[in-house]
Structure formats: C-alpha cells, structure tokens
Enzyme design. Structure first.
Site, PDB file in Angstrom:
ATOM      1  N   HIS A  75       0.879  -1.134  -0.028  1.00 27.07           N
ATOM      2  CA  HIS A  75      -0.020  -0.039   0.030  1.00 27.07           C
ATOM      3  C   HIS A  75       0.926   1.342  -0.159  1.00 27.07           C
ATOM      4  O   HIS A  75       1.342   1.577   0.946  1.00 27.07           O
ATOM      5  CB  HIS A  75      -1.029   0.080   1.239  1.00 27.07           C
ATOM      6  CG  HIS A  75      -1.916  -1.028   1.381  1.00 27.07           C
ATOM      7  ND1 HIS A  75      -3.265  -0.839   1.216  1.00 27.07           N
ATOM      8  CD2 HIS A  75      -1.620  -2.584   1.440  1.00 27.07           C
ATOM      9  CE1 HIS A  75      -3.898  -1.953   1.447  1.00 27.07           C
ATOM     10  NE2 HIS A  75      -2.951  -2.815   1.622  1.00 27.07           N
TER      11      HIS A  75
ATOM     12  N   HIS B 122      -7.922  -9.512  -3.467  1.00 31.59           N
ATOM     13  CA  HIS B 122      -8.461  -9.775  -2.220  1.00 31.59           C
ATOM     14  C   HIS B 122     -10.151 -10.099  -2.120  1.00 31.59           C
ATOM     15  O   HIS B 122     -11.007  -9.396  -2.405  1.00 31.59           O
ATOM     16  CB  HIS B 122      -8.273  -8.409  -1.422  1.00 31.59           C
ATOM     17  CG  HIS B 122      -8.741  -8.323   0.306  1.00 31.59           C
ATOM     18  ND1 HIS B 122      -7.977  -7.732   0.815  1.00 31.59           N
ATOM     19  CD2 HIS B 122      -9.713  -8.732   0.577  1.00 31.59           C
ATOM     20  CE1 HIS B 122      -8.368  -7.847   2.378  1.00 31.59           C
ATOM     21  NE2 HIS B 122      -9.627  -8.323   1.925  1.00 31.59           N
TER      22      HIS B 122
ATOM     23  N   HIS C 237      -9.457  -0.966   7.648  1.00 33.72           N
ATOM     24  CA  HIS C 237     -10.585  -0.966   6.905  1.00 33.72           C
ATOM     25  C   HIS C 237     -11.631  -0.081   7.117  1.00 33.72           C
ATOM     26  O   HIS C 237     -12.856  -0.042   6.901  1.00 33.72           O
ATOM     27  CB  HIS C 237     -11.092  -2.482   6.646  1.00 33.72           C
ATOM     28  CG  HIS C 237     -10.039  -3.270   5.973  1.00 33.72           C
ATOM     29  ND1 HIS C 237     -10.056  -3.228   4.586  1.00 33.72           N
ATOM     30  CD2 HIS C 237      -9.033  -3.819   6.270  1.00 33.72           C
ATOM     31  CE1 HIS C 237      -9.215  -4.195   4.224  1.00 33.72           C
ATOM     32  NE2 HIS C 237      -8.406  -4.501   5.060  1.00 33.72           N
TER      33      HIS C 237
END
Length: 568
Positions: free
Chosen positions: A137, A247, A321
C-alpha cells in the site's frame, strides 16, 4: 610448495567452503555449502599483502574484458543452490558466478579482474537476491527507506499516499494517478511497479489503466469483488499480459469461495491474503491453495503464529478498513477475519510449500521492513515444531532455506512477470544483491547493492578517520544520488504502456521494463512452493485439513531475530 589450512583457519581467511555449515542469525536453521567455485590455493582476496594486485590476481585486460565489480568468496543462498563463489557485475547486471582472478597466470578463471574492477569483500558473508514485496500500500514514500534497508529491492502494489482508499486497498486508480506515481518513482532508489484498480464490470476503465502504465490490476473487496468484476478483470489481463491480484469477499456477499474460484475460469490469478486472518472469504479462503491456476501469497502480520498474534489483529483491522468499533456489524466483520485455527494452519502451509509467496501489506496491517525477518522466523518455528523437511537431513536445512528464500524472491518475480530481470542471482539479471553477516542474517543487511552499485550500507561517523566508528547505522550511498539513481533502479510497466511511449510523454528518467509471461505462469511454476493440497476448513471449528491431515500447531512464545537485535 603448499600449505594445508585447517577448516577453521580457511573459513576465517576465505569464508566457508564445501561442507561447512552456517547458522542463520540466532535461529535453529543451518545451511551447508554445497559447492565451491573457487579453487583452493588460487582464491583472490583484496588488501595489503593479499592477492588482488597488479600482475598477481589483477590482469592487464582492458575495461571491456573485465568485471566492473567482483564480490569475492561469498556464499550465495538462492532457490537454485547454496554455493561459494565470486560474483561478477558488469553494466549493472550479474555477469558471472564462478572463479575470479588473472587468467594470464591463474587456472580456472571465469571472471577476469583488471584495473577497471572494484572489489567488495564477500569473505564470511551470505549473498541473497534482493527481496520482492508484492503487497504494498503506497501510503507513505518513507516505506521505501524501511524496505530497502531490510533487503527488499522491488516493491509492487498500488496507492496514491494516505488517501482512505489507499489505506485499505493496493490500487493506483486511473490514468492521472498512474502518471503521477510513475513520475514519483523516479525519485526513489528501488524498483517499482503499480497495480491499477480492477473493480469494474466493463473493460475500458481497466484497459486505460494498463495503457497508462499499470503492470496489473488489483481486485479488492472494499471496492466490490463480485464475480462479474473478477471475470472482466481477468479478461482484460489475458488481453494485455498483465497479472491480477485479488483480495476476496470476506463477507461472502456476492458468493462463497466456490463462486470466486468459478469466476476465475481456470485463469491465472495472484490471491492476496491466502491466510488465516488477513481477509478474503471467511473462513475458508485457504482452499484456493489447491487450485492449479492460483498463485497464493500471505502477508507478514500473522507470520509466524505467536501468543500475541490474535490480540494485535483486531485493532489493526478496525483502523485499516475504516471500521467503527461502536457498530456491531463492523465489529463482527473484523472478528470474522481473525481465527486462531487458520492462522496456525498458515504456518504449516508455508512450510509444506502450499503457500508460495510472502509479502508485507505495508501500513495496512503489515510491516514493510519485516518481510524477510518474518519469513525466516516462520522457517525457524516450523523446524522447531515439525522437524526436518523431506530432503533435509540431520546436518542442514538447505531445502527449507531454498523454499523460504523463494517465497520473497523468485516466486513473486515469476508471478508478476519480472523474473527475466530480478528475483534470483543468475547471470544476465539486474544486480540487486543483499550482503549479510551470518549473525545478522535476515535482520540487518551489511550492504544493499542496486543495479550493480552500493545503494545502502551500514556506515559509521562520516567525520571519523575510518568508516567504522559509532554511530553506525544505515546510510544512503552514491547509487541513491543524482543521475545514478535512475540508472540503478527500474520501473516496471505493461508492454502496452511502453508501446504507447509513456516514458517520453510523462518525462520519466528511469528505465522502463515491460512485464511478460504473466498469463502462463501456474502453481506448478512456483519454485519449491508448488504443493496443491485438497483443503477443507470446518465452518464451525475452523479446523484446517489438507489432504486428510489436520494442520495445527502451537503459538510461539519466544522468537529468534527479535529483541536481542533491536535493543538500540
């Protein structure tokens, strides 16, 4: 006249040779040198009164006929073997692995040393290929400093900085962001490749990202990983020879794991988070390890399973998240992803070669500087708990070492179509090399070489009279400065983007290298990590059974390569 040296004296002078064993850091892992390419009595070594001098180990050959750099008497640890050799670097690439010296007076020389040759002393050191982290990321550019200092020389993933989308998903969305990130890549001494956002049900939004420079596409459940999006994304990937990373759907909203596998339609895909707690179909994402077209990886926060793993994960998940602990549904979502039984099984699936790769999930539950440490901690834990692997004996753990080093070097390279450039120590490949003192193996590299030039090294006080006085810490070297940076690191792009002339259009300085062969690689190609077990996960107990065997192990209470190395 010859002098016979004891093994100890020889190792102290020239490094280990055939039959000598080396402990990796403070683990229970031992590697044994399988072959020595140097010739006894003809070894080359630099220094006062040593061999590499004019007319002795150094020849009169011109620059065109000698190596630019030679790493002498190093122990190479790679997927293909554990050998002692001299390593030649020429024009930023590995030129040869063999015996260095002066061919005019020495027998068996395959690497010529001349006045144009620099020497790096590899005696007593282990050399590995630069690590490849395929789950990045790109939240902060400072990650690159941490990764490089740990021995990672290639980073693949997506993002645009600390945007909410990037915090959760590894996607660089759209042509505008792709162009900006490729321009930013010019400023960092590391190989980079970016994944576009793969969540769309029509081809055009995906194709334009590949044309803009993406090396592949990322499907993430937070953007909606539906069967339609999966099918469309893989169709575009097949048409453009790029990889898809996925994912999967933790909540099983659009279907269970069987529906996702059906949407693959037998096409190659890199499954992120094929693991016990990182996300994807709960609780049985591990089942995809048995599919021939699936290239599975897991991430380092669960590596290895310890007494602290479960407690750490809940808070990390809530932040990454964008979940609210005061909302019952968000809390249930988080708790569904954290399962001690599947985390324990993940250890064993790595050890048996069912999980092919290991990466970080940087700043999104994973630690970018700990891919290599946690890989070897897992290998240690498995040796202690499970004993020797088939192929290893009482003397060494060579096969286990080759299996684990492949997880962060050659297998990620094969998966993402960059193995023609990086991922192993082989002639012709980009000279991204990591040098380790055995006592610090996997923890703190002694030196990182990028494209044949020293990029980062442990260095003492710059005002001292010699290089070693404290404070000794990692410092960037000349490969990270000026025009050398762009000539010692690569940016990976699609062939479509290269053909479209993005280098000139974006004003890029780094060499662009196209990915290739992404659509033909299968689980069978995952070196030392190609096992395809039939896996069943009990929906009530979460017990994991592979080919009829229950996979379970205890959490570790103590690990090597940990606090004793990080007191300061």
């Amino acid at each position: 006249m010859t002098l016979r040296l004891s093994r100890r004296a020889y190792a102290e002078m020239y490094g280990p040779t055939t039959g000598d064993r080396i402990r990796l850091a403070d683990t229970e892992l031992l590697i044994e040198v399988e072959r020595d390419h140097t010739l006894y009595g003809e070894e080359v070594k630099f220094g006062g009164g040593k061999v590499i001098r004019d007319g002795m180990g150094q020849s009169q050959l011109p620059a065109a006929d000698v190596a630019d750099t030679v790493i002498t008497n190093a122990v190479i640890l790679d997927h293909w073997g554990i050998v002692k050799a001299d390593i030649a670097i020429k024009h930023g690439r590995i030129a040869a692995i063999g015996k260095a010296g002066n061919p005019d007076i020495q027998p068996g020389v395959t690497i010529a040393i001349g006045a144009a040759t620099e020497i790096i002393a590899g005696e007593g050191l282990i050399v590995t290929a630069g690590g490849i982290d395929t789950h990045i990321h790109f939240i902060s550019p400072q990650q690159i400093d941490e990764a490089l200092a740990s021995g990672v020389t290639t980073m693949i993933g997506g993002g645009t900085g600390p945007a909410t989308g990037t915090n959760a998903t590894t996607c660089t969305p759209g042509p505008w962001h792709m162009e900006r990130m490729l321009q930013a890549a010019d400023g960092w001494p590391i190989n980079l490749g970016f994944l576009g956002k793969g969540n769309a049900s029509r081809p055009q939004p995906l194709v334009e990202q590949i044309e803009a420079g993406a090396i592949g596409l990322k499907l993430h459940e937070d953007w909606g990983t539906t069967p339609a999006a999966i099918d469309n994304c893989l169709t575009v990937a097949d048409d453009t020879d790029t990889q898809v990373a996925i994912h999967t759907d933790t909540l099983n909203e659009a279907g269970f794991v069987e529906a996702t596998v059906a949407a693959f339609k037998g096409r190659t895909i890199h499954t992120y988070h094929t693991e016990g707690a990182g996300g994807g179909h709960a609780p049985d994402i591990l089942k995809v390890c048995g599919e021939a077209n699936v290239l599975p990886s897991s991430t380092n926060p669960t590596r290895p399973y310890t007494i602290n793993t479960l407690d750490e994960h809940l808070d990390m998940l809530m932040v990454c998240h964008h979940l609210d602990p005061s909302i019952a549904e968000d809390l249930a979502f988080a708790e569904s992803r954290i399962r001690r039984e599947t985390i324990a099984a993940e250890d064993i699936l790595h050890d048996l070669g069912a999980l092919s790769m290991l990466s970080s999930d940087s700043q999104a539950m994973g630690r970018v500087g700990e891919v290599i440490i946690r890989t070897w901690q897992t290998a240690h834990k498995m040796k202690v708990q499970r004993g020797a692997l088939t192929g290893d004996g009482a003397r060494n753990d060579n096969f286990r070492a080759k299996r684990y080093v492949a997880k962060y070097t050659i297998n990620p390279a094969l998966t993402h179509g960059i193995a023609h450039e990086v991922g192993s120590i082989e002639p012709g490949k980009w000279a991204d090399l990591v040098l380790w003192e055995p006592a610090f193996f996997g923890v703190k590299p002694a030196m990182i070489i990028k494209g044949g030039m020293i990029a980062v090294a442990q260095m003492g006080d710059p005002n001292a009279s010699i290089p070693t006085p404290q404070p000794v810490h990692y410092r960037e070297m000349f490969a990270t400065r000026g025009g050398a940076l762009a000539r010692t690191s690569l940016t990976f792009v699609s062939q479509l983007a290269l053909d479209a002339g993005i280098s000139a259009r974006y004003g890029l300085a780094k060499r662009l290298v196209p990915v290739r062969g992404c659509r033909t690689v299968t689980k069978r190609d995952m070196i030392h990590n190609a096992w395809q077990p039939a896996i069943r996960v009990d929906p009530e107990t979460y017990d994991v059974v592979a080919d009829g065997a229950l996979l379970t192990c205890e959490p570790a209470a103590v690990l090597p390569m940990a606090q004793r190395y990080f007191l300061f």
